[in-house]
Design a protein around this motif. Structure first.
Motif, PDB file in Angstrom:
ATOM      1  N   PHE D  13       0.851  -1.211   0.000  1.00  0.00           N
ATOM      2  CA  PHE D  13       0.000   0.000   0.000  1.00  0.00           C
ATOM      3  C   PHE D  13       0.873   1.243   0.000  1.00  0.00           C
ATOM      4  O   PHE D  13       1.584   1.484   0.959  1.00  0.00           O
ATOM      5  N   THR D  15       1.438   4.821   0.897  1.00  0.00           N
ATOM      6  CA  THR D  15       0.789   5.810   1.770  1.00  0.00           C
ATOM      7  C   THR D  15       1.673   7.037   1.893  1.00  0.00           C
ATOM      8  O   THR D  15       2.780   7.067   1.360  1.00  0.00           O
ATOM      9  N   ALA D  22       2.168  -4.955   3.341  1.00  0.00           N
ATOM     10  CA  ALA D  22       1.246  -5.736   4.178  1.00  0.00           C
ATOM     11  C   ALA D  22       1.417  -7.234   3.944  1.00  0.00           C
ATOM     12  O   ALA D  22       1.342  -8.027   4.873  1.00  0.00           O
ATOM     13  N   THR D  42      -2.017  -8.872  15.548  1.00  0.00           N
ATOM     14  CA  THR D  42      -2.723  -7.805  14.831  1.00  0.00           C
ATOM     15  C   THR D  42      -1.824  -7.094  13.835  1.00  0.00           C
ATOM     16  O   THR D  42      -0.678  -6.781  14.137  1.00  0.00           O
ATOM     17  N   GLY D  43      -2.377  -6.820  12.692  1.00  0.00           N
ATOM     18  CA  GLY D  43      -1.683  -5.992  11.729  1.00  0.00           C
ATOM     19  C   GLY D  43      -0.569  -6.683  10.989  1.00  0.00           C
ATOM     20  O   GLY D  43       0.226  -6.027  10.318  1.00  0.00           O
ATOM     21  N   CYS D  44      -0.495  -8.012  11.054  1.00  0.00           N
ATOM     22  CA  CYS D  44       0.610  -8.655  10.371  1.00  0.00           C
ATOM     23  C   CYS D  44       0.267  -8.948   8.920  1.00  0.00           C
ATOM     24  O   CYS D  44       1.110  -9.403   8.161  1.00  0.00           O
ATOM     25  N   GLY D  45      -0.955  -8.714   8.522  1.00  0.00           N
ATOM     26  CA  GLY D  45      -1.284  -8.849   7.102  1.00  0.00           C
ATOM     27  C   GLY D  45      -2.241  -9.983   6.787  1.00  0.00           C
ATOM     28  O   GLY D  45      -2.447 -10.304   5.621  1.00  0.00           O
ATOM     29  N   LYS D  46      -2.876 -10.549   7.762  1.00  0.00           N
ATOM     30  CA  LYS D  46      -3.756 -11.697   7.542  1.00  0.00           C
ATOM     31  C   LYS D  46      -4.954 -11.313   6.677  1.00  0.00           C
ATOM     32  O   LYS D  46      -5.244 -11.956   5.667  1.00  0.00           O
ATOM     33  N   THR D  47      -5.631 -10.248   7.096  1.00  0.00           N
ATOM     34  CA  THR D  47      -6.819  -9.831   6.353  1.00  0.00           C
ATOM     35  C   THR D  47      -6.462  -9.463   4.915  1.00  0.00           C
ATOM     36  O   THR D  47      -7.148  -9.848   3.975  1.00  0.00           O
ATOM     37  N   VAL D  48      -5.373  -8.729   4.771  1.00  0.00           N
ATOM     38  CA  VAL D  48      -4.962  -8.309   3.428  1.00  0.00           C
ATOM     39  C   VAL D  48      -4.713  -9.530   2.564  1.00  0.00           C
ATOM     40  O   VAL D  48      -5.121  -9.587   1.396  1.00  0.00           O
ATOM     41  N   GLN D  58      -8.548  -2.528  -2.781  1.00  0.00           N
ATOM     42  CA  GLN D  58      -8.769  -1.431  -3.724  1.00  0.00           C
ATOM     43  C   GLN D  58      -7.674  -1.319  -4.783  1.00  0.00           C
ATOM     44  O   GLN D  58      -6.573  -1.844  -4.612  1.00  0.00           O
ATOM     45  N   GLN D  95     -14.849 -10.595   9.191  1.00  0.00           N
ATOM     46  CA  GLN D  95     -14.847 -10.450  10.637  1.00  0.00           C
ATOM     47  C   GLN D  95     -16.032  -9.556  11.048  1.00  0.00           C
ATOM     48  O   GLN D  95     -16.487  -8.729  10.283  1.00  0.00           O
ATOM     49  N   GLU D 178     -11.492 -14.073  10.834  1.00  0.00           N
ATOM     50  CA  GLU D 178     -11.885 -13.882  12.234  1.00  0.00           C
ATOM     51  C   GLU D 178     -13.392 -13.887  12.410  1.00  0.00           C
ATOM     52  O   GLU D 178     -13.978 -12.889  12.835  1.00  0.00           O
ATOM     53  N   HIS D 209      -6.589 -14.600  15.237  1.00  0.00           N
ATOM     54  CA  HIS D 209      -5.474 -14.636  16.166  1.00  0.00           C
ATOM     55  C   HIS D 209      -5.896 -15.263  17.488  1.00  0.00           C
ATOM     56  O   HIS D 209      -5.230 -15.154  18.480  1.00  0.00           O
ATOM     57  N   LEU D 269       5.360  -2.070   9.273  1.00  0.00           N
ATOM     58  CA  LEU D 269       5.407  -2.744   7.974  1.00  0.00           C
ATOM     59  C   LEU D 269       6.026  -1.851   6.907  1.00  0.00           C
ATOM     60  O   LEU D 269       6.108  -2.230   5.756  1.00  0.00           O
TER      61      LEU D 269
HETATM   62  N1  LIG Z   1      -5.802   0.357   2.572  1.00  0.00           N
HETATM   63  C1  LIG Z   1      -4.681   0.322   3.315  1.00  0.00           C
HETATM   64  N2  LIG Z   1      -3.795   1.324   3.187  1.00  0.00           N
HETATM   65  C2  LIG Z   1      -2.645   1.312   3.898  1.00  0.00           C
HETATM   66  N3  LIG Z   1      -2.319   0.361   4.777  1.00  0.00           N
HETATM   67  C3  LIG Z   1      -3.179  -0.663   4.955  1.00  0.00           C
HETATM   68  C4  LIG Z   1      -4.403  -0.729   4.231  1.00  0.00           C
HETATM   69  N4  LIG Z   1      -5.063  -1.848   4.605  1.00  0.00           N
HETATM   70  C5  LIG Z   1      -4.262  -2.461   5.522  1.00  0.00           C
HETATM   71  N5  LIG Z   1      -3.129  -1.751   5.737  1.00  0.00           N
HETATM   72  C6  LIG Z   1      -2.040  -2.105   6.634  1.00  0.00           C
HETATM   73  O1  LIG Z   1      -1.609  -3.391   6.308  1.00  0.00           O
HETATM   74  C7  LIG Z   1      -1.259  -4.088   7.485  1.00  0.00           C
HETATM   75  C8  LIG Z   1      -1.941  -5.421   7.537  1.00  0.00           C
HETATM   76  O2  LIG Z   1      -3.316  -5.251   7.810  1.00  0.00           O
HETATM   77  P1  LIG Z   1      -4.344  -6.444   8.025  1.00  0.00           P
HETATM   78  O3  LIG Z   1      -5.674  -5.853   8.136  1.00  0.00           O
HETATM   79  O4  LIG Z   1      -4.115  -7.459   6.985  1.00  0.00           O
HETATM   80  O5  LIG Z   1      -3.898  -7.022   9.426  1.00  0.00           O
HETATM   81  P2  LIG Z   1      -4.507  -8.281  10.191  1.00  0.00           P
HETATM   82  O6  LIG Z   1      -3.419  -9.226  10.311  1.00  0.00           O
HETATM   83  O7  LIG Z   1      -5.748  -8.711   9.533  1.00  0.00           O
HETATM   84  O8  LIG Z   1      -4.800  -7.620  11.611  1.00  0.00           O
HETATM   85  P3  LIG Z   1      -6.040  -7.884  12.563  1.00  0.00           P
HETATM   86  O9  LIG Z   1      -5.760  -9.112  13.295  1.00  0.00           O
HETATM   87  O10 LIG Z   1      -6.048  -6.671  13.431  1.00  0.00           O
HETATM   88  O11 LIG Z   1      -7.261  -7.973  11.698  1.00  0.00           O
HETATM   89  C9  LIG Z   1      -1.586  -3.212   8.668  1.00  0.00           C
HETATM   90  O12 LIG Z   1      -0.408  -2.641   9.140  1.00  0.00           O
HETATM   91  C10 LIG Z   1      -2.474  -2.164   8.083  1.00  0.00           C
HETATM   92  O13 LIG Z   1      -2.230  -0.958   8.721  1.00  0.00           O
END
Ligand SMILES: Nc1ncnc2c1ncn2[C@@H]1O[C@H](COP(=O)(O)OP(=O)(O)OP(=O)(O)O)[C@@H](O)[C@H]1O
Ligand SMILES: Nc1ncnc2c1ncn2[C@@H]1O[C@H](COP(=O)(O)OP(=O)(O)OP(=O)(O)O)[C@@H](O)[C@H]1O
Ligand SMILES: [Mg+2]
Ligand SMILES: [Mg+2]
Lengths: 253, 283, 326, 311, 554
Positions: D13, D15, D22, D42-48, D58, D95, D178, D209, D269
């Motif tokens: 991403f 920014t 991610a 949290t935030g390690c990139g799972k959702t992405v 997007q 989630q 989740e 998680h 990240l």
């Molecule tokens: N649209 C975006 N623009 C910039 N950064 C993003 C965007 N979407 C996600 N990120 C970043 O990418 C990283 C991974 O996000 P992600 O949502 O995949 O984490 P996660 O592992 O699912 O966390 P959680 O357990 O909190 O859901 C995070 O640091 C988040 O800030």
């Protein structure tokens, strides 16, 4: 040290015909100095409301809260203000617990200022607190949004400690955090508690966490405390059906 | 400080906001330095209805005043009314919003008043008041303030209501902070950006309303504002059948349009900055 | 329950509005009797004996104590009798209703068009956020929305009425035209409506546009939009079935409030285009100090606005199941 | 037999502050009928990662690599082709059911939408199918619930609706992000059991998680940290004998295992640490960890780990 | 096709109420709309009072008894004959309903003692006091209504049935649209004065008259004062013709004669000398006005007294007067001080419409060391303030200055001027039946005003009628205004061939012959020996008589 008698809080809604939500309904318990009481129960059963009522963050409908023999609910505004620093609360969402427009340093200095600590002393105290909760001095000049949730929760702890409280209500302090961070914070709370001989009301819906943190456990259901007892008693020999349900399915990994 | 810098940064990246601010500053500077910029005293009379020439860039109006000078001086009145009103209305609105959001009982009563003000037709009421109060700038300001504060109050209040339940406010209370301290030190700074947006929006509204009232002939006929210029132009019998509209009607009208547009741009940009969800896709 | 409170609130507002309507004109300087006798057209002074004035005052009930005037006033309103217009020398209700239809036509048509258009453009803009189309749309809508309605109206008269000479410049119909069919009549009314309505539409469209754009941007960030996309719905289906309805919800109330603004805005447009609506009437009533007419016009405008709010509330109930079943 | 094969996937991403990496070079396979857990803080990139499989990220992101689903690279499909796969062959459970259901549409309709779209049923038939689905996920009184609005259902029921929605078109692969977040302990437990049941003959990527949930439901587990995978193993082996120091630390943080936290904080990240990304927090860190980025090492029992300890 | 042959005339207008005698709005244009349908006993053209429903009349008993003889074959629109009983009924009916808001138009009925109809064609009105203006304000103003329709109507102001507009006049109301302000009249083919020149008359509200006129939407519009710029445009246009007339309107500075210092006549005179009325007319009105008569009455009124002092701009005189009064600028800031030392400074009140005039006056007064601040307000508010007497100087205007009755309160709407002699002269002229004597009294009033200056008049705006002569070209301005003095060009006479006009066949209308006959009887020395215009009339008569002889008509 803390005694809660017949505490109730009803929320009313509607103007013409009142409807009541009995969020907390005739709750009685007491906590000894230095003890941790764990409070578990499903979401919406009234845990937060109970915690806030005890601290008079919301005005309870009925009941007594005796703190060292003083009925908190009878204090007037001014007395309450001087009394308050002795009891503190830690909230679930650490990010929302800090003013987003204040630097960490200012946030921690805030209670000191309110306690009329000498200006020259404040800076030193803030440094001390920051180290105490395991943050590094460079964090002092950041804003909350520049720190992680775990770090913010540490800041909240630092701020609470600044007031030298006797009693702390921790309302799900780690449920917004990650397992590893949760462990850090919970350990920190335990350490501080031991060091400062704090009394704790620990609210959580995670049985395992409560088990780890508490001396005794109270189980809440529908605004009432349905069962209370020592940790191991509750886990091994639950009486109330709801407690049984809670305890029964715990997965041991 | 960095927070402020950061939003400043975002603002600069926001082309719309910068454009608006730029235009606005041009008009503000014009208003301040009107005596140096205008070639004539706007009340000085020359040959009436002279078409534009080298003497009078935009010609003269029906009583021989230089339209270009009038236009420049009019920016003073229009902006003065707009900003004074907005400052007072936003001030009152912010204070009442703060207190009514924080104190429920007080808020209840204030909100009933606000509801009432918002339920009543605003412009017709303003028109009536304007007709029967002696027309002076200050009376206009009073009327606009009277109808300007409730909206701000409502917006500020709803923001305070959400802020009030934030845990950090509860923490403050737990530390023994008094209400005024919390309002002043913690809530006010957090709603301040919103106050700025309200200020801008109110200014826009007032400029439109002032122009409208003046146009209907309810402004102060001796003052020089863009709305008043349009009023006289509209009253002029041959405005539609001759070419005079080009230099008499068009310039003040366009000035109103451009200033309002500038305010809208600034307000729009501010809102985008405040609403992080919108911020991501900033233009 | 919820409805009951709402209705009580509405009744209260109506009552206060009525009281204000009653009190306001009476607090103003200037005696209606003077306005009755003074002649603004020719400015002919009429010097009247006090007893003649008295006679006229009692004719209109203006000599009674205020409290009695007030109760009479309330009674009459309940009977739908808004009084007798001093200037127009006719029942107020009649004077108002005759113009009301034109205002309702003008405001109604414009509201319908600007709402649909504004909402549509707002949705498109949000959908294409950050792209060229969004920026273009945004800047043009904001620009046209910055035109004071009377200024745009004047420009329209010059451009379309004089220079191009394709639209009529005053009135609501061609006077005494004999229509060969209802369609003809409809065409004529439409023909006269186009300029004033376009003015209102263009100058008001920025409201719903911005509201919809913001609301849409909010909705588009919601999880359920991702869910919809994850289901494999087409973009159009997502927009149509999921985004627009949700985005519309929060703005219905605001739009109803704006309906009130529209009626107010109509005052300017009606003045410039000499359109025979209630806005122009209100302005006239004010300048003639015609209390009963003023009160009536106010009351009607207020009622319309309250009705609009009420409709919005109901629409909201209909649209938002969270409120309906909550 | 692999159903889904992710090769060197990168999702960046751009920014204001820099490029957020991610997902940074993830290789992952999901076999037929496998339930793969993806865990990590949290935030390690799972959702992405999950979203990029569905191509729901997007357009402004930079995506690179391959996601091969049944011999087709999802990343190079046209929008239309992708849409047919979404919801039809691959379904996703997001989630937080509370926000993932459209509040103004009846839940039955929300499920029916998918059925009509992917199975071409008419309105009536779709409704019948929806009621069946609701019964399958054990919603009481499905004939009535089908016409409820989301807010009229409890959190647990909402989650069931989400699951029913995902199952509606009988997908081959479910990505569940989740699904139990924000639910009560007791409810959570039921949902997990239900998921286990309904995915018996399907493949699933289970993102969480919540280690307890993962242990209960998954066949295999992938551990993610700072945008990359650190370990991949069967569920039993990872919980009994975690190889990577991070996996070990994560497990030790559980209250039931003594609440021993990993020290330090998760990395940003944007500027990921040089060398091994975990080394600043690692108790076993060696010289090499600081300098070289470790590769995934395949071990004999099918496990894989990204650590120099096992190189 | 027949419809296209119809002659339709469209005139700028607006809603002035349902044109029955009791429902039109109490304004000049409202009366005009009504007057097209209802006739009065007498009427006026551009020169004189002319017979209308009454073909002749005589006054007896020092002007308290009037006998009027009606035209023979006059019929109501519904075919019923109009008789002396209708007239008697009208006068009594209106007097009985004097609480109606339109009473002001008919307030002269207060003078009526009783009315009789000795026969079908004769009406005898007995007055309580002599009323010199009987022929214009009474017989020439009160519309005659049909007894058979109104006798059962109890509240005439609320009677708006179609029968309410059955009159005897040249037009019948065909359609009225209140909301849009449209009137459609149709010619009364059976009118006793002949068939009107247009078949349909339309009055309609237009946003901008100049625009509507040039776009051909209307055939005639009127303009006023500073609208001269538009008039000039049309003057240059061969498609239009312009006639100009008197507005009987005056803009004046009103002094508070009760408050120091404006209660000092010399102070008022100084201000008068300080004001340059010519400059105001040039700059603000663009020449669309004439310098006002300092005695208030309009120069085109037959009561006008020429030669009154005009206080032509003269700063030297003004300064001298002020110096003499002790208002001297001692501190050199350009502003005089009161003897007490305070600055000579006050507010100059004005109605919104005259703010520009007031601003110019402010500048002019500054030149003689008087500082004023212009405060503009709505006319209503201004009137209220003036009535309370809470002012020093105000700028305000009013119309109706063809009529000496206007002089009752010279600084109207203020009421601060008190002069017993003046008041007694006013009362005397009200009932003086001898024209010459009355004129002398009125002159005295005007002289007093011009010398005492309770008001200083500024200008009389001109008014214009711009019309398309192809549609109708008989526009003129009525002597002293229509009826009681409405300065509107729409006298119903314009719809008829005028004196000396040839009709379509090139013949002279037979009605002219009637007129000549009437004039001959009118010139009867007994009837009006002292008529100032007698010689003119004789001249006209000569010319016409000669022409008629040439045409072989007599
Ligand atoms: N649209 C975006 N623009 C910039 N950064 C993003 C965007 N979407 C996600 N990120 C970043 O990418 C990283 C991974 O996000 P992600 O949502 O995949 O984490 P996660 O592992 O699912 O966390 P959680 O357990 O909190 O859901 C995070 O640091 C988040 O800030
Ligand atoms: N301000 C309020 N007004 C009305 N009802 C309230 C209010 N605050 C809480 N409640 C209701 O009181 C009940 C108890 O709420 P409370 O927040 O104490 O529950 P909880 O056990 O803390 O839940 P959670 O685990 O979700 O935090 C709920 O039913 C809630 O809806
Ligand atoms: Mg809670
Ligand atoms: Mg996630």
């Amino acid at each position: 040290m803390l005694e809660v008698k017949g505490l109730s809080k009803y929320f009313s809604s509607g103007i013409l015909r009142k409807r009541y939500t009995k969020a907390v309904d005739d709750v009685n318990f007491s906590i000894k100095r230095g003890e941790t009481l764990g409070l578990v129960g499903e979401s919406g059963c009234g845990k937060t409301t109970l915690g806030r009522s005890i601290l008079r963050l919301i005005e309870p409908t009925a009941g007594k809260v005796l703190f060292d023999g003083i009925d908190i609910l009878k204090l007037n505004k001014k007395e309450l203000r001087t009394f308050r620093p002795r009891m503190q609360m830690i909230f679930q969402d650490p990010d929302a617990s800090l003013n987003p427009r204040m630097k960490i340093r200012e946030s921690i200095a805030e209670p000191l200022k309110l306690q009329r600590v000498e200006k020259c002393e404040i800076e030193g105290k803030v440094q001390e607190l920051i180290e105490r909760v395991g943050l590094s001095p460079e964090h002092a000049n950041r804003y909350p949004h520049q720190l992680s949730g775990g770090q913010n929760q540490r800041v909240v702890l630092a701020r609470v400690l600044a007031l030298n409280p006797d009693f702390i209500v921790a309302d799900e302090p780690t449920s917004a955090l990650d397992v590893s961070v949760q462990a850090q914070i919970l350990n920190l709370i335990q350490d501080l508690k031991r060091e400062l001989n704090l009394t704790l009301l620990f609210i959580s819906h995670d049985l395992e966490v409560v088990r780890y943190m508490s001396d005794r456990i109270a189980v809440m259901y529908g605004g009432k405390i349905v069962e209370m007892g020592d940790v191991e008693d509750i886990f091994n020999d639950a009486k109330h059906p709801y407690t049984k349900l809670l305890v029964s399915g715990k997965e041991v990994v | 400080m960095r927070g402020a810098l950061k939003s400043g940064n975002v603002f600069c990246k926001n082309r719309i906001g910068v454009t608006g601010l730029g235009i606005l500053s041009v008009f503000i500077l014009t208003a301040i330095f009107a005596p140096f910029l205008a070639p004539y005293d706007p009340c000085e009379m020359f040959e009436p209805m002279a078409p534009p020439d080298s003497q009078h860039v935009l010609g003269t109006n029906d009583i021989g005043q230089d339209i270009w000078s009038e236009l420049i001086y009019a920016s003073r009145i229009s902006l003065f009314i707009a900003f004074t009103t907005s400052i007072i209305a936003t001030f009152i609105g912010t204070l009442s919003g703060l207190f009514s959001g924080y104190y429920e009982r007080f808020g209840f009563f204030v909100m009933r008043v606000v509801d009432l003000f918002l339920a009543l037709p605003r412009l017709p009421l303003i028109i009536i008041l304007a007709v029967f109060m002696p027309t002076s700038i200050w009376n206009l300001i009073i009327i606009f303030v009277l109808f300007g504060w409730p909206i701000t109050t409502r917006i500020i209040r709803s923001e305070v209501l959400t802020l009030r339940t934030r845990p950090y406010i509860d923490s403050e209370r737990m530390m023994g902070a008094g209400d005024l301290y919390i309002l002043g030190r913690h809530i006010l700074p957090n709603i301040f950006p919103l106050v700025v947006v309200q200020f801008v929006m109110e200014a826009r509204h007032v400029i439109l309303a002032e122009a409208g009232l003046s146009f209907l002939g309810l402004g102060d006929p001796t003052s020089k504002s863009w709305g008043m210029m349009l009023h006289y132009a509209f009253e002029y019998p041959t405005i539609f059948i001759s070419e005079v509209w080009k230099w008499w009607m068009l310039p003040p009208g366009l000035c109103i349009v451009v200033v309002i547009l500038a305010l809208v741009f600034v307000g729009f940009a501010l809102e985008e900055i405040l609403n992080p969800r919108l911020r991501r896709e900033i233009v | 329950m919820h409805h009951l409170t709402k209705i009580t609130a509405y009744i209260l507002i109506i009552f206060v509005a009525i009281s204000i309507n009653f009190a306001l004109p009476r607090m103003m300087p200037g005696d209606p009797i003077t306005s009755l006798t003074d002649d603004p057209t020719t400015g002919m002074p009429v010097i009247m004996d006090e007893d003649i004035k008295e006679e006229i005052r009692s004719y209109y009930g203006l000599d009674k104590p205020i409290s009695e005037q007030y109760t009479d006033y309330l009674k009459d309103i309940l009977k739908c009798d808004l009084g007798w217009s001093i200037y127009y020398n006719a029942p107020v209700a009649e004077v108002i209703f005759e113009r009301l239809k034109w205002t309702l036509l003008l405001v109604g048509t414009s509201t319908l068009i600007y709402m649909i258009l504004g909402i549509f453009l707002g949705a498109v803009s949000a959908w294409k956020r950050g792209e060229r189309g969004d920026l273009g749309l945004l800047v043009s809508v904001l620009s046209i929305g910055s035109f004071p309605s009377f200024f745009l109206a004047m420009l329209f008269i010059i451009l379309f009425g004089v220079k191009l000479d394709i639209f009529p410049i005053f009135g609501a119909t061609t006077p005494f035209m004999e229509y060969s069919s209802t369609f003809d009549a409809f065409k004529d009314v439409l023909y006269h409506l186009i300029l004033p309505a376009s003015t209102l539409v263009l100058t008001s469209i920025d409201g719903p546009y911005l509201l919809m754009r913001n609301s849409m941007l909010g909705v588009l960030g919601e999880d359920y939009i991702v869910t919809a996309r994850a289901k494999g719905l087409t973009e159009w289906a997502i927009l149509k079935d999921h985004a627009i309805k949700n985005a519309l919800l929060p703005i219905t109330t605001v739009i109803a409030i704006r309906m009130g603004f529209m009626i107010s805005g109509a005052i300017f447009v009606e003045t410039v285009f000499a359109y025979p609506g209630i806005g122009k009437l209100l302005y006239d009533a004010v300048s003639f100090s015609d209390y009963p007419l003023l009160q009536g016009a106010f009351l009607i405008i207020t009622l319309i606005i309250i009705a609009a709010n009420f409709i919005a509330d109901m629409t909201y109930l209909y649209l938002d199941p969270r409120v309906k079943h909550g | 037999m692999n159903l889904l094969k992710i090769k060197a996937l990168r999702v960046y991403f751009p920014t204001d502050d820099g490029i957020v990496k991610a997902v940074d070079g993830v290789d992952l396979n999901i076999k037929r009928e496998e339930i793969l857990g993806l865990i990590g803080e949290t935030g390690c990139g799972k959702t992405v990662l999950g979203m990029s499989i569905m191509r729901l990220i997007q357009s402004t992101t930079l995506t690179d690599g391959e996601i091969i689903y049944k011999d087709r690279d999802l990343l190079s499909l046209s929008d239309d082709e992708m849409r047919k796969i979404r919801g039809g062959e691959i379904a996703m459970v997001l989630q937080n059911p509370m926000t993932s259901l459209n509040p103004v549409i009846r839940v039955g309709e929300q499920i029916a939408e998918t059925i009509r779209l992917h199975q071409g049923l008419d309105k009536k038939a779709a409704r019948k199918r929806v009621i069946e689905m609701l019964r399958d996920v054990r919603i009481p009184d499905p004939e009535k619930s089908v016409d409820s609005y989301p807010h009229q259902l409890s959190g647990g029921m909402q989650e069931r609706v989400m699951i029913a929605m995902a199952l509606a078109s009988d997908p081959e692969l479910i990505i569940a992000d989740e699904p139990t977040k924000g639910l009560d302990v007791t409810v959570k437990r039921e949902i997990i059991r239900l998921m286990k049941e309904v995915t018996a003959k399907r493949s699933m990527l289970f993102i969480t998680h919540d280690l307890g949930a993962a242990a209960e439901i998954c066949d295999n587990i992938a551990v993610m940290y700072a945008g990359e995978l650190l370990e991949h193993a069967s569920v039993d082996s990872i919980f009994s004998e975690p190889l990577h120091p991070y996996s070990e630390g994560l497990l030790n943080s559980l209250p039931e295992r003594g609440l021993k936290p990993i020290r330090g904080i998760s990395p940003s990240l944007i500027d990921t640490p040089q060398g091994c990304r975990f080394h600043p927090r690692c108790d076993y860190a060696m010289e090499i960890c600081r300098e070289k980025h470790p590769e995934m090492v395949k071990l004999e029992d099918g496990r894989a780990v990204r650590c120099f300890l096992y190189a | 096709a027949a419809a296209e042959d119809k002659k339709v005339l469209k005139i700028e207008g607006g809603d002035y109420g349902y044109p029955s005698p009791f429902t039109f709005y109490s304004r000049g244009p409202g009366y005009i709309r009504m007057s097209l349908i209802f006739d009065t006993l007498t009427w006026k053209d551009d020169e004189e009072i002319i017979p209308w429903l009454a073909k002749s009349w005589k006054s007896e008993n020092g002007g308290t008894k009037w006998t009027l003889y009606l035209e023979d074959d006059v019929r109501w629109h519904d075919g019923e004959p109009l008789t002396a009983d209708d007239v008697k009924f009208t006068y009594e009916y209106i007097k009985d309903h004097s609480g109606s808001p339109l009473f002001k138009w008919f307030s002269v009925l207060n003078y009526m003692d009783h009315v009789e109809a000795p026969n079908d064609r004769t009406v005898v009105v007995t007055l309580t006091d002599p009323l010199p203006s009987f022929l214009t304000d009474f017989a020439g103003c009160i519309p005659i209504i049909p007894e058979h329709i109104w006798k059962d109507v109890s509240d005439p102001t609320r009677f708006t049935d179609p029968e309410a507009v059955i009159g005897s006049g040249p037009f019948k109301l065909a359609e009225y649209n209140k909301a849009e302000g449209y009137y459609l009249y149709e010619a009364n083919e059976d009118y006793f004065k002949g068939v009107p020149l247009v078949d349909e008359l339309i009055l309609l509200e237009v946003g901008d008259p100049a625009l509507a006129l040039s776009a051909g939407e209307i055939d005639e519009a009127s303009f006023w004062g500073s609208e001269i710029d538009a008039v000039e445009t049309f003057e240059a246009d061969p498609n239009f013709e312009v006639i100009s007339g008197p507005s009987f309107w005056v803009l004046k500075t009103i002094f508070n004669c009760e408050k120091y210092p404006t209660n000092i006549p010399d102070f008022r005179r100084a201000i008068a000398y300080g004001i340059d009325r010519g400059e105001i007319i040039d700059q603000v009105v663009h020449g669309g006005a004439i310098v006002a008569n300092t005695g208030i009455l309009h120069p085109d009124s037959s009561w006008y007294m020429p030669g009154l002092p005009d206080y032509a701009k003269n700063d030297a005189v003004a300064n001298q007067l002020l110096d003499d009064l002790g208002f001297i600028d001692t501190d050199g800031d350009g502003i005089r001080e009161y003897p007490s030392g305070e600055d000579l400074e006050f507010e100059l009140l004005t109605g919104d419409r005259f703010a520009r005039e007031a601003e110019l006056i402010q500048e002019q007064l500054e030149a003689i060391g008087i500082k004023t601040t212009v405060k503009a307000m709505s006319t209503k508010t201004l009137d209220a303030i003036l009535k309370e007497g809470n002012f020093y100087i105000a700028v305000s205007g009013h119309g109706g200055i063809a009529n000496p009755n206007l002089l009752e309160t010279p600084n109207w709407p203020g009421d601060t001027y008190h002069n017993d002699t003046y008041d007694s002269i006013f009362l005397e002229q009200e009932t003086e039946m001898n024209h010459a004597k009355r004129k002398d009294l009125v002159n005295q009033l005007q002289k007093t005003i011009a010398n005492d200056l309770p008001v200083y008049t500024l200008y009389h705006p001109l008014i214009w009628s711009v019309y398309n002569p192809d549609k109708l070209d008989r526009w003129f301005y009525t002597l002293n205004g229509v009826a009681t003095g409405i300065p509107i060009e729409m006298n119903k006479l314009i719809f008829f061939a005028r004196f000396g006009d040839a009709n379509e066949d090139g013949d002279i209308d037979m009605r002219d012959v009637t007129k000549i006959a009437r004039m001959i009887c009118w010139l009867d020395p007994e009837t009006d020996a002292a008529d100032a215009n007698r010689d003119d009339k004789l001249n006209v008569l000569d010319i016409i008589y000669t022409e008629l002889i040439i045409l072989g008509r007599v």
